[in-house]
Scaffold this motif. Structure first.
Motif, PDB file in Angstrom:
ATOM      1  N   GLU A   1       0.839  -1.196   0.000  1.00  0.00           N
ATOM      2  CA  GLU A   1       0.000   0.000   0.000  1.00  0.00           C
ATOM      3  C   GLU A   1       0.875   1.249   0.000  1.00  0.00           C
ATOM      4  OE1 GLU A   1      -3.597   2.126   2.574  1.00  0.00           O
ATOM      5  OE2 GLU A   1      -2.856   0.137   3.130  1.00  0.00           O
ATOM      6  N   LEU A   2       0.628   2.114  -0.938  1.00  0.00           N
ATOM      7  CA  LEU A   2       1.457   3.313  -1.081  1.00  0.00           C
ATOM      8  C   LEU A   2       1.050   4.373  -0.067  1.00  0.00           C
ATOM      9  CD1 LEU A   2       1.532   3.723  -4.985  1.00  0.00           C
ATOM     10  CD2 LEU A   2       3.281   2.714  -3.523  1.00  0.00           C
ATOM     11  N   LYS A   3       2.100   5.015   0.483  1.00  0.00           N
ATOM     12  CA  LYS A   3       1.847   6.149   1.368  1.00  0.00           C
ATOM     13  C   LYS A   3       1.461   7.355   0.523  1.00  0.00           C
ATOM     14  CE  LYS A   3       5.324   4.425   4.645  1.00  0.00           C
ATOM     15  NZ  LYS A   3       6.634   4.689   5.283  1.00  0.00           N
ATOM     16  N   GLU A   4       0.925   8.363   1.188  1.00  0.00           N
ATOM     17  CA  GLU A   4       0.486   9.543   0.467  1.00  0.00           C
ATOM     18  C   GLU A   4       1.638  10.217  -0.266  1.00  0.00           C
ATOM     19  OE1 GLU A   4      -2.618  11.997  -0.843  1.00  0.00           O
ATOM     20  OE2 GLU A   4      -2.643  10.107   0.296  1.00  0.00           O
ATOM     21  N   ASP A   5       2.811  10.305   0.388  1.00  0.00           N
ATOM     22  CA  ASP A   5       3.976  10.922  -0.259  1.00  0.00           C
ATOM     23  C   ASP A   5       4.428  10.112  -1.464  1.00  0.00           C
ATOM     24  OD1 ASP A   5       4.021  12.993   1.501  1.00  0.00           O
ATOM     25  OD2 ASP A   5       5.536  12.138   2.827  1.00  0.00           O
ATOM     26  N   GLU A   6       4.349   8.800  -1.385  1.00  0.00           N
ATOM     27  CA  GLU A   6       4.764   7.950  -2.501  1.00  0.00           C
ATOM     28  C   GLU A   6       3.811   8.109  -3.687  1.00  0.00           C
ATOM     29  OE1 GLU A   6       6.997   4.302  -0.138  1.00  0.00           O
ATOM     30  OE2 GLU A   6       4.817   4.227  -0.404  1.00  0.00           O
ATOM     31  N   LYS A   7       2.537   8.272  -3.382  1.00  0.00           N
ATOM     32  CA  LYS A   7       1.561   8.515  -4.449  1.00  0.00           C
ATOM     33  C   LYS A   7       1.860   9.837  -5.160  1.00  0.00           C
ATOM     34  CE  LYS A   7      -2.347   6.037  -2.371  1.00  0.00           C
ATOM     35  NZ  LYS A   7      -3.720   6.186  -1.824  1.00  0.00           N
ATOM     36  N   LYS A   8       2.209  10.861  -4.374  1.00  0.00           N
ATOM     37  CA  LYS A   8       2.512  12.171  -4.957  1.00  0.00           C
ATOM     38  C   LYS A   8       3.785  12.117  -5.799  1.00  0.00           C
ATOM     39  CE  LYS A   8       0.190  15.021  -1.477  1.00  0.00           C
ATOM     40  NZ  LYS A   8       0.358  16.063  -0.448  1.00  0.00           N
ATOM     41  N   ILE A   9       4.757  11.329  -5.335  1.00  0.00           N
ATOM     42  CA  ILE A   9       5.995  11.168  -6.098  1.00  0.00           C
ATOM     43  C   ILE A   9       5.706  10.498  -7.441  1.00  0.00           C
ATOM     44  CG2 ILE A   9       8.145   9.822  -6.175  1.00  0.00           C
ATOM     45  CD1 ILE A   9       8.510  10.452  -3.214  1.00  0.00           C
ATOM     46  N   ALA A  10       4.918   9.410  -7.397  1.00  0.00           N
ATOM     47  CA  ALA A  10       4.564   8.704  -8.633  1.00  0.00           C
ATOM     48  C   ALA A  10       3.762   9.612  -9.564  1.00  0.00           C
ATOM     49  CB  ALA A  10       3.775   7.445  -8.300  1.00  0.00           C
TER      50      ALA A  10
END
Length: 816
Positions: free
Chosen positions: A525-534
């Motif tokens: 499950e992606l963290k919010e920061d990881e989603k924003k990076i992607a």
């Protein structure tokens, strides 16, 4: 890791799109791009800002300020002569197709072009066809400048190759209007001049009676020789082909009415049945106009040229120039930008080519091309600019060969013998039998009545009500189907739909939506920061899969990406803050090891399979694989219920150009009774339709792309699915808006009801004929009786046709 502060989203004052930053503005009005700002400045300068008050954010997003030489090709005099409808020493007139026209603000602005450029005399919109007719002063403004004016305000015309093949064709209704006008004028005046006869003027007015009769005769001549010519010609050609169509008994009645009346005028000095004759022709022409108006909006007969642009950008000595497509030669180098069509077979010189062939092959996913590879005509570039070198002429390319191949020409006789023609055959035989029998009877009883009775039977039995029952019933049915987004080519299509027992579906673009995918992330499950990076990384890519992932993540992230790299066919990478991010194929992102997730994905057999309908796009951050985005086909609204309802009444088949990866999902939708076939070429689809038609099946084919054209034409009825009905679709018998596919079962049921209503209207018409024939065979048919019963029967049938179709449409839920 740093966090960004969420900003309030500001919408563009012109088009309503989100403004990524607020640097483009005029006073307190913000714009998403320089193009939208420029349009506003033009409208503001010309005092046309009422455009923004008619609708909220009515403008069209501007892709950018067009290049100065983009419309240079319009200076070609030969091309101008082919495009312009009318030209004299001062005035030129041309009709454009404006696909971006969408609301009342558009209409208002386009009809006020004269305020932007005074050399534009007049501009008139046909909203249904999205056409704009422009009249301009050719001494003070050029065609190129007119098009540039439209493009500058966001309404760039869509110019197509087939527009240049022939001058704009005037509406086929032009001649029909003139015939209606003449028939109506004659009918009104003949009725006026006939009233004294009905009121029994005395012998003292015999000279006036003669005078009126001869005026009536001269008024009737253009009605017979011009206005009724189409019916007489149709009957002649029908008999020549050994077919008794409805125009045969109709023509018998027309001829009997006219010549019997001519006899009465010259030998008895009375107008005979001329008022009934002129009224009959007038009503028949009105019915034909009503029929034509029902489906004149769309053009169903198309060839490959309809899909090509009218110009192309060539490149020579690093100088770009727009030329007419007809002037494109083998060896020319062309520039193709995002979303532009490849007009001829070429090979790739430079650039990252991702070619969308869905229109030609049915395959939904863009194909990546390497330098030097062949790129076939009909593909559409998705992404950055590419350069190509032409290897075949437009007329010799793959797309034109595919369209023109003889196997795509339906060898089956498509001239449907309609229900009306079946009835007409027996109707004509019966009427002629009654006419001859009655006249033979009167030869022995009262010979003077033999010929009058013979003509009286033909007159009163003239199937005017019968002739109008079909066009008015089916035209009203066409109107109702049109309101439900099914636009049929002609009334015979409705009759054919009523006989269907087998339905064949294409998959890609028909039951699925090409531009949409069902996306889910599989893995950690992606963290919010990881989603924003992607999200920030894929935002930099123009690849269609990147755009889908960006829309799926749906985050307002705008992190700065350093060392961005995109390797065609593999993936994208970049550095965001202290993270190195990769998105793409498993081989591309799998540059690190030691992660349990990496091992799990590696051991997943399905990940090694090239699966065009279940795409996996992997994500790694700092060498650690997080999982993958799984993209599946997105099926249209209500498709499950539709297939379930149709399977109870029809034999269903699915033909797809894709592989079998979606087999299990499709099997759940179609069930065990339906046959699913994959990896089908356009030729396979056509041959399959031929095969099942040999089994005496009545086949409905539903498809969307050029790859379905052969099958659409070969089937008994071909329905083309279109996201936008005004856009070009393959040659077909009907066009159905994609959003209304779920309603197909109701539309087919309504077609069957419409045919039953025609039969009912025939019965009503026959009842009137029985009454009229009873009077005619006794030799008692008077002009006054004919003038009453013939219009009454016609009006009754028209009223029944209109009301009954409307009532049953409401019962079926097709009208509110």
């Amino acid at each position: 890791m740093q966090e960004t502060v969420t900003q309030v989203i500001t919408q563009c004052y012109h088009c309503g799109d989100d403004c990524e930053h607020l640097s483009i503005s005029i006073e307190e009005k913000y714009f998403c791009c320089e193009g939208c700002k420029l349009v506003y400045e033009i409208l503001n300068e010309k005092n046309l800002c009422d455009y923004y008050s008619l609708n909220e954010k009515p403008g069209i997003k501007q892709s950018g300020i067009f290049a100065k030489n983009k419309f240079e090709f319009l200076e070609d005099e030969k091309l101008q002569s082919q495009l312009i409808d009318f030209k004299d020493s001062q005035i030129s007139k041309i009709t454009f197709f404006i696909p971006s026209m969408h609301c009342s603000s558009c209409i208002w602005l386009l009809e006020n072009l004269f305020k932007i450029n005074s050399s534009i005399v007049r501009s008139q919109v046909n909203y249904l066809q999205k056409n704009l007719t422009v009249t301009f002063l050719n001494n003070s403004i050029t065609l190129r400048k007119v098009v540039e004016t439209l493009a500058s305000i966001g309404y760039e015309p869509k110019l197509k190759l087939d527009d240049a093949d022939k001058k704009f064709q005037a509406s086929q209704n032009k001649t029909l209007y003139s015939k209606i006008g003449i028939a109506g004028f004659a009918f009104g005046n003949i009725m006026l001049l006939t009233f004294p006869e009905y009121l029994a003027i005395d012998d003292s007015s015999i000279e006036l009676k003669k005078f009126f009769s001869f005026i009536i005769f001269f008024l009737s001549l253009p009605v017979f020789f011009y206005c009724s010519s189409d019916f007489l010609k149709s009957a002649y050609y029908g008999l020549k082909s050994r077919v008794i169509n409805l125009d045969v008994p109709l023509s018998l009645g027309i001829v009997a009415l006219f010549f019997r009346s001519v006899y009465d005028i010259f030998y008895h000095y009375n107008p005979g049945y001329m008022d009934s004759f002129a009224g009959l022709i007038f009503l028949l022409l009105i019915g034909r106009l009503f029929l034509n108006k029902s489906y004149e909006v769309l053009n169903f007969e198309r060839n490959y040229k309809s899909y090509f642009p009218i110009s192309v950008t060539t490149k020579k000595n690093n100088i770009e120039k727009n030329i007419p497509l007809a002037n494109l030669n083998i060896g020319d180098k062309i520039v193709v930008r995002n979303n532009e069509l490849i007009p001829a077979d070429s090979f790739l010189l430079t650039g990252d080519a991702n070619i969308d062939y869905s229109f030609v092959t049915g395959e939904a996913i863009p194909v990546h091309k390497k330098l030097g590879e062949i790129v076939y005509a009909g593909g559409r570039q998705v992404g950055s600019i590419i350069e190509l070198e032409i290897t075949k002429e437009v007329s010799q390319s793959y797309l034109s060969q595919l369209w023109n191949n003889s196997i795509f020409k339906d060898n089956v006789d498509r001239q449907l013998v309609s229900l009306v023609n079946h009835i007409s055959k027996y109707f004509t035989i019966i009427i002629l039998f009654i006419a001859f029998a009655a006249s033979i009877y009167w030869l022995f009883v009262n010979p003077a009545k033999a010929v009058p009775v013979f003509t009286a039977v033909l007159i009163i039995a003239c199937p005017c009500a019968l002739a109008m029952s079909t066009p008015f019933t089916l035209s009203n049915a066409m109107r109702i189907l049109g309101r439900n987004s099914l636009f049929v080519k002609n009334t015979l299509t409705i009759e054919s739909l009523a006989k269907i027992d087998t339905i064949v579906f294409d998959k890609t673009g028909t039951i699925t939506e090409i531009d949409k995918s069902f996306i889910e992330f599989i893995g950690e499950e992606l963290k919010e920061d990881e989603k924003k990076i992607a999200s920030s990384l894929v935002k930099n890519s123009t690849h269609p899969l990147s755009k889908k992932i960006f829309n799926y993540l749906n985050l307002n992230s705008n992190f700065n990406v350093e060392d961005y790299s995109e390797i065609a066919g593999l993936g994208i990478s970049g550095n965001i803050f202290d993270s190195h991010v990769k998105i793409g194929s498993i081989d591309f992102v799998n540059s690190s090891n030691g992660s349990s997730i990496v091992n799990k994905v590696k051991n997943d057999d399905s990940s090694k399979e090239i699966n065009l309908n279940e795409i996996k796009v992997y994500l790694s951050i700092n060498g650690i694989q997080k999982g993958y985005f799984k993209l599946n086909n997105y099926y249209r609204k209500g498709i499950n219920d539709l297939i379930n309802d149709l399977s109870k009444k029809y034999q269903l088949y699915l033909l797809s150009g894709d592989n079998k990866s979606e087999y299990e999902n499709l099997k759940k939708i179609f069930g065990d009774k339906s046959e699913l076939m994959f990896n089908q070429t356009p030729f396979d689809k056509l041959e399959f339709i031929k095969k099942i038609k040999l089994q005496n099946k009545k086949v409905l084919m539903i498809g969307d792309g050029l790859n379905d054209s052969g099958a659409l034409k070969q089937s008994d009825v071909g329905i083309s699915i279109s996201e936008e009905i005004s856009n070009f679709s393959p040659a077909s018998d009907a066009i159905l808006e994609a959003k209304s596919l779920y309603n197909l079962n109701k539309l087919l049921d309504f077609s069957k009801i419409s045919v039953k209503l025609i039969i009912t209207s025939f019965i009503i018409s026959f009842l009137y004929n029985v009454v009229g024939l009873y009077v005619a065979v006794q030799g008692e048919l008077s002009p006054l009786f004919a003038a009453i019963i013939m219009p009454i029967s016609s009006v009754t049938v028209i009223a029944f046709a209109s009301l009954s179709t409307t009532v049953f449409a409401k019962i079926k839920g097709l009208l509110n």
